[in-house]
Design a protein around this motif. Structure first.
Motif, PDB file in Angstrom:
ATOM      1  N   GLY A  90     102.047  -8.460   4.035  1.00  0.00           N
ATOM      2  CA  GLY A  90     101.192  -8.338   4.081  1.00  0.00           C
ATOM      3  C   GLY A  90      99.786  -8.760   3.146  1.00  0.00           C
ATOM      4  N   VAL A  91      99.885 -10.157   4.155  1.00  0.00           N
ATOM      5  CA  VAL A  91      98.809 -11.162   4.550  1.00  0.00           C
ATOM      6  C   VAL A  91      97.905 -10.336   4.174  1.00  0.00           C
ATOM      7  CG1 VAL A  91      97.896 -12.973   5.319  1.00  0.00           C
ATOM      8  CG2 VAL A  91      99.863 -12.324   4.835  1.00  0.00           C
ATOM      9  N   LEU A 121     112.596 -22.418   6.005  1.00  0.00           N
ATOM     10  CA  LEU A 121     111.532 -22.409   7.186  1.00  0.00           C
ATOM     11  C   LEU A 121     110.735 -20.976   5.946  1.00  0.00           C
ATOM     12  CD1 LEU A 121     112.656 -19.315   7.917  1.00  0.00           C
ATOM     13  CD2 LEU A 121     114.409 -20.587   8.810  1.00  0.00           C
ATOM     14  N   LEU A 122     109.611 -20.693   6.833  1.00  0.00           N
ATOM     15  CA  LEU A 122     108.575 -19.245   6.686  1.00  0.00           C
ATOM     16  C   LEU A 122     109.135 -18.349   7.617  1.00  0.00           C
ATOM     17  CD1 LEU A 122     107.584 -18.302   4.616  1.00  0.00           C
ATOM     18  CD2 LEU A 122     105.224 -19.386   5.743  1.00  0.00           C
ATOM     19  N   GLN A 123     109.715 -17.567   7.776  1.00  0.00           N
ATOM     20  CA  GLN A 123     109.472 -16.439   8.365  1.00  0.00           C
ATOM     21  C   GLN A 123     107.983 -14.838   8.459  1.00  0.00           C
ATOM     22  OE1 GLN A 123     113.339 -15.536   8.368  1.00  0.00           O
ATOM     23  NE2 GLN A 123     113.067 -13.797   7.532  1.00  0.00           N
ATOM     24  N   LEU A 124     108.267 -14.959   9.113  1.00  0.00           N
ATOM     25  CA  LEU A 124     107.458 -13.297   9.355  1.00  0.00           C
ATOM     26  C   LEU A 124     107.810 -12.549  10.128  1.00  0.00           C
ATOM     27  CD1 LEU A 124     105.093 -13.782  11.291  1.00  0.00           C
ATOM     28  CD2 LEU A 124     104.104 -15.087  10.112  1.00  0.00           C
ATOM     29  N   THR A 125     107.509 -11.529   9.823  1.00  0.00           N
ATOM     30  CA  THR A 125     107.102 -10.508  11.109  1.00  0.00           C
ATOM     31  C   THR A 125     105.752  -9.662  11.866  1.00  0.00           C
ATOM     32  OG1 THR A 125     107.323  -8.304   9.494  1.00  0.00           O
ATOM     33  CG2 THR A 125     109.579  -9.992  10.314  1.00  0.00           C
ATOM     34  N   THR A 126     105.432  -9.467  13.187  1.00  0.00           N
ATOM     35  CA  THR A 126     104.130  -8.851  13.091  1.00  0.00           C
ATOM     36  C   THR A 126     104.645  -7.641  14.197  1.00  0.00           C
ATOM     37  OG1 THR A 126     101.807  -9.303  14.300  1.00  0.00           O
ATOM     38  CG2 THR A 126     103.980 -10.372  15.218  1.00  0.00           C
ATOM     39  N   ASP A 127     103.270  -6.807  14.371  1.00  0.00           N
ATOM     40  CA  ASP A 127     103.828  -5.929  15.582  1.00  0.00           C
ATOM     41  C   ASP A 127     103.118  -6.090  16.305  1.00  0.00           C
ATOM     42  OD1 ASP A 127     103.208  -2.719  16.671  1.00  0.00           O
ATOM     43  OD2 ASP A 127     102.875  -2.369  14.689  1.00  0.00           O
ATOM     44  N   LYS A 128     104.261  -6.041  17.668  1.00  0.00           N
ATOM     45  CA  LYS A 128     104.099  -6.541  18.986  1.00  0.00           C
ATOM     46  C   LYS A 128     103.030  -5.524  19.884  1.00  0.00           C
ATOM     47  CE  LYS A 128     109.513  -7.234  20.498  1.00  0.00           C
ATOM     48  NZ  LYS A 128     109.753  -6.678  20.946  1.00  0.00           N
ATOM     49  N   GLN A 129     101.861  -4.664  18.487  1.00  0.00           N
ATOM     50  CA  GLN A 129     100.895  -4.236  19.332  1.00  0.00           C
ATOM     51  C   GLN A 129      99.502  -4.594  18.916  1.00  0.00           C
ATOM     52  OE1 GLN A 129     100.331   0.441  18.877  1.00  0.00           O
ATOM     53  NE2 GLN A 129     102.545  -0.293  18.134  1.00  0.00           N
ATOM     54  N   ARG A 130      99.660  -6.115  18.004  1.00  0.00           N
ATOM     55  CA  ARG A 130      98.620  -6.862  17.626  1.00  0.00           C
ATOM     56  C   ARG A 130      98.470  -8.197  18.391  1.00  0.00           C
ATOM     57  NH1 ARG A 130      99.282  -7.378  11.869  1.00  0.00           N
ATOM     58  NH2 ARG A 130      97.146  -7.958  11.764  1.00  0.00           N
ATOM     59  N   GLU A 132      96.386 -10.275  18.867  1.00  0.00           N
ATOM     60  CA  GLU A 132      95.563 -11.376  18.606  1.00  0.00           C
ATOM     61  C   GLU A 132      96.563 -11.601  17.558  1.00  0.00           C
ATOM     62  OE1 GLU A 132      94.863  -8.067  16.466  1.00  0.00           O
ATOM     63  OE2 GLU A 132      94.991  -7.952  19.053  1.00  0.00           O
ATOM     64  N   ALA A 133      97.225 -11.230  17.030  1.00  0.00           N
ATOM     65  CA  ALA A 133      98.519 -11.456  15.104  1.00  0.00           C
ATOM     66  C   ALA A 133      98.710 -12.553  15.770  1.00  0.00           C
ATOM     67  CB  ALA A 133      98.310 -10.487  14.680  1.00  0.00           C
ATOM     68  N   ILE A 134      99.390 -12.500  16.654  1.00  0.00           N
ATOM     69  CA  ILE A 134     100.417 -13.053  17.457  1.00  0.00           C
ATOM     70  C   ILE A 134     100.260 -14.744  17.416  1.00  0.00           C
ATOM     71  CG2 ILE A 134     102.177 -13.162  19.124  1.00  0.00           C
ATOM     72  CD1 ILE A 134     102.356 -10.234  18.963  1.00  0.00           C
ATOM     73  N   GLU A 135      99.120 -14.338  18.538  1.00  0.00           N
ATOM     74  CA  GLU A 135      98.608 -15.363  19.008  1.00  0.00           C
ATOM     75  C   GLU A 135      97.354 -16.781  17.736  1.00  0.00           C
ATOM     76  OE1 GLU A 135      94.668 -15.208  21.502  1.00  0.00           O
ATOM     77  OE2 GLU A 135      95.961 -13.859  22.967  1.00  0.00           O
ATOM     78  N   PHE A 136      97.753 -16.048  16.644  1.00  0.00           N
ATOM     79  CA  PHE A 136      96.972 -16.296  15.563  1.00  0.00           C
ATOM     80  C   PHE A 136      98.300 -16.985  15.400  1.00  0.00           C
ATOM     81  CE2 PHE A 136      96.553 -16.056  11.137  1.00  0.00           C
ATOM     82  CZ  PHE A 136      95.342 -16.599  10.564  1.00  0.00           C
ATOM     83  N   TYR A 137      98.795 -16.756  14.710  1.00  0.00           N
ATOM     84  CA  TYR A 137     101.146 -17.213  14.092  1.00  0.00           C
ATOM     85  C   TYR A 137     101.283 -18.457  15.164  1.00  0.00           C
ATOM     86  CZ  TYR A 137     100.325 -13.040  11.810  1.00  0.00           C
ATOM     87  OH  TYR A 137     100.114 -11.511  10.586  1.00  0.00           O
ATOM     88  N   GLU A 138     101.307 -18.180  16.448  1.00  0.00           N
ATOM     89  CA  GLU A 138     101.235 -18.944  17.445  1.00  0.00           C
ATOM     90  C   GLU A 138     100.364 -20.279  16.868  1.00  0.00           C
ATOM     91  OE1 GLU A 138     103.902 -16.512  20.664  1.00  0.00           O
ATOM     92  OE2 GLU A 138     101.150 -17.402  20.962  1.00  0.00           O
ATOM     93  N   PHE A 142     103.748 -21.170  14.073  1.00  0.00           N
ATOM     94  CA  PHE A 142     104.885 -20.628  14.240  1.00  0.00           C
ATOM     95  C   PHE A 142     105.315 -19.881  15.738  1.00  0.00           C
ATOM     96  CE2 PHE A 142     103.481 -19.183  10.432  1.00  0.00           C
ATOM     97  CZ  PHE A 142     103.897 -18.469   9.224  1.00  0.00           C
ATOM     98  N   VAL A 143     107.157 -19.803  15.758  1.00  0.00           N
ATOM     99  CA  VAL A 143     107.382 -20.135  17.062  1.00  0.00           C
ATOM    100  C   VAL A 143     108.485 -18.834  17.010  1.00  0.00           C
ATOM    101  CG1 VAL A 143     109.210 -20.586  19.031  1.00  0.00           C
ATOM    102  CG2 VAL A 143     107.531 -21.979  17.374  1.00  0.00           C
ATOM    103  N   ALA A 144     107.951 -17.661  18.459  1.00  0.00           N
ATOM    104  CA  ALA A 144     109.243 -16.674  18.893  1.00  0.00           C
ATOM    105  C   ALA A 144     110.229 -16.839  18.992  1.00  0.00           C
ATOM    106  CB  ALA A 144     108.492 -15.596  19.349  1.00  0.00           C
ATOM    107  N   SER A 145     111.157 -17.401  17.834  1.00  0.00           N
ATOM    108  CA  SER A 145     112.936 -17.405  18.248  1.00  0.00           C
ATOM    109  C   SER A 145     113.694 -17.108  18.571  1.00  0.00           C
ATOM    110  CB  SER A 145     112.727 -18.763  17.382  1.00  0.00           C
ATOM    111  OG  SER A 145     112.560 -18.298  15.518  1.00  0.00           O
ATOM    112  N   HIS A 146     113.117 -15.637  18.080  1.00  0.00           N
ATOM    113  CA  HIS A 146     114.403 -14.707  17.742  1.00  0.00           C
ATOM    114  C   HIS A 146     114.260 -12.785  17.909  1.00  0.00           C
ATOM    115  CE1 HIS A 146     116.611 -17.596  14.729  1.00  0.00           C
ATOM    116  NE2 HIS A 146     117.531 -17.336  15.127  1.00  0.00           N
ATOM    117  N   GLU A 147     114.504 -12.591  18.325  1.00  0.00           N
ATOM    118  CA  GLU A 147     114.415 -11.238  18.854  1.00  0.00           C
ATOM    119  C   GLU A 147     113.860  -9.915  16.675  1.00  0.00           C
ATOM    120  OE1 GLU A 147     112.327  -8.071  19.924  1.00  0.00           O
ATOM    121  OE2 GLU A 147     113.029 -10.277  21.191  1.00  0.00           O
ATOM    122  N   GLY A 148     113.784  -9.628  16.222  1.00  0.00           N
ATOM    123  CA  GLY A 148     113.330  -8.763  15.354  1.00  0.00           C
ATOM    124  C   GLY A 148     113.769  -7.258  15.318  1.00  0.00           C
ATOM    125  N   MET A 149     114.363  -7.203  14.687  1.00  0.00           N
ATOM    126  CA  MET A 149     114.553  -5.072  15.148  1.00  0.00           C
ATOM    127  C   MET A 149     114.768  -5.177  13.529  1.00  0.00           C
ATOM    128  SD  MET A 149     118.111  -5.808  17.205  1.00  0.00           S
ATOM    129  CE  MET A 149     118.499  -3.801  18.312  1.00  0.00           C
TER     130      MET A 149
END
Length: 153
Positions: A90-91, A121-130, A132-138, A142-149
């Motif tokens: 909810g950021v 560790l600090l984790q988050l989820t983000t919608d794959k449709q975003r 620009e958000a993924i780039e911001f987190y990286e 943040f590293v996309a180390s796991h596949e979330g479901m």
């Protein structure tokens, strides 16, 4: 953005501003219901969060005006030798303040807060449709180390 930001736990008086910010983005507008008075579901959720010592709903202020919000959840578990994992959700940054570096400042504070509470560790989820958000987190580390479901009910 050269004004000092302050961070504090949210109070019930902040709830209208928080829900308004949650609803004020492309995805939030589809899943939130901002109206006044607020639906009871938000009030109940706020009470539950405020009572839980493993939850922190934090508002970010600039000169007394709420300009951001985020929620940290501290999850105790047995793996990692009984470690604590922090989850950030909810950021949001007030629409008039987006694109000015506030998001980065908020995340830097949240990362420090998670460390202070003993999380490994600090984790988050983000919608794959975003993307620009993924780039911001990286860019924040943040590293996309796991596949979330997820399973929606």
């Amino acid at each position: 953005m050269d004004k000092k930001l302050t961070y504090r736990l949210a109070t019930s008086d902040d709830l209208v501003d928080i829900v308004r910010m949650l609803a004020d983005d492309e995805l939030g507008s589809k899943r939130e219901r901002f109206e006044e008075p607020l639906p009871q579901s938000y009030i109940k959720a706020f009470v539950d969060i405020a009572r839980d010592p493993h939850q922190e709903l934090t508002v970010v202020e600039e000169e007394g005006e709420i300009i951001g919000v985020f929620q940290l959840t501290f999850i105790q578990y047995l793996t990692y030798q009984g470690g604590i994992r922090a989850q950030i959700e909810g950021v949001r940054v007030e629409a008039s303040h987006r694109g000015k570096g506030y998001g980065k400042k908020i995340f830097e504070y949240a990362i420090d807060r998670a460390r202070h509470r003993g999380a490994h560790l600090l984790q988050l989820t983000t919608d794959k449709q975003r993307p620009e958000a993924i780039e911001f987190y990286e860019a924040l580390g943040f590293v996309a180390s796991h596949e979330g479901m997820k399973m929606h009910f």
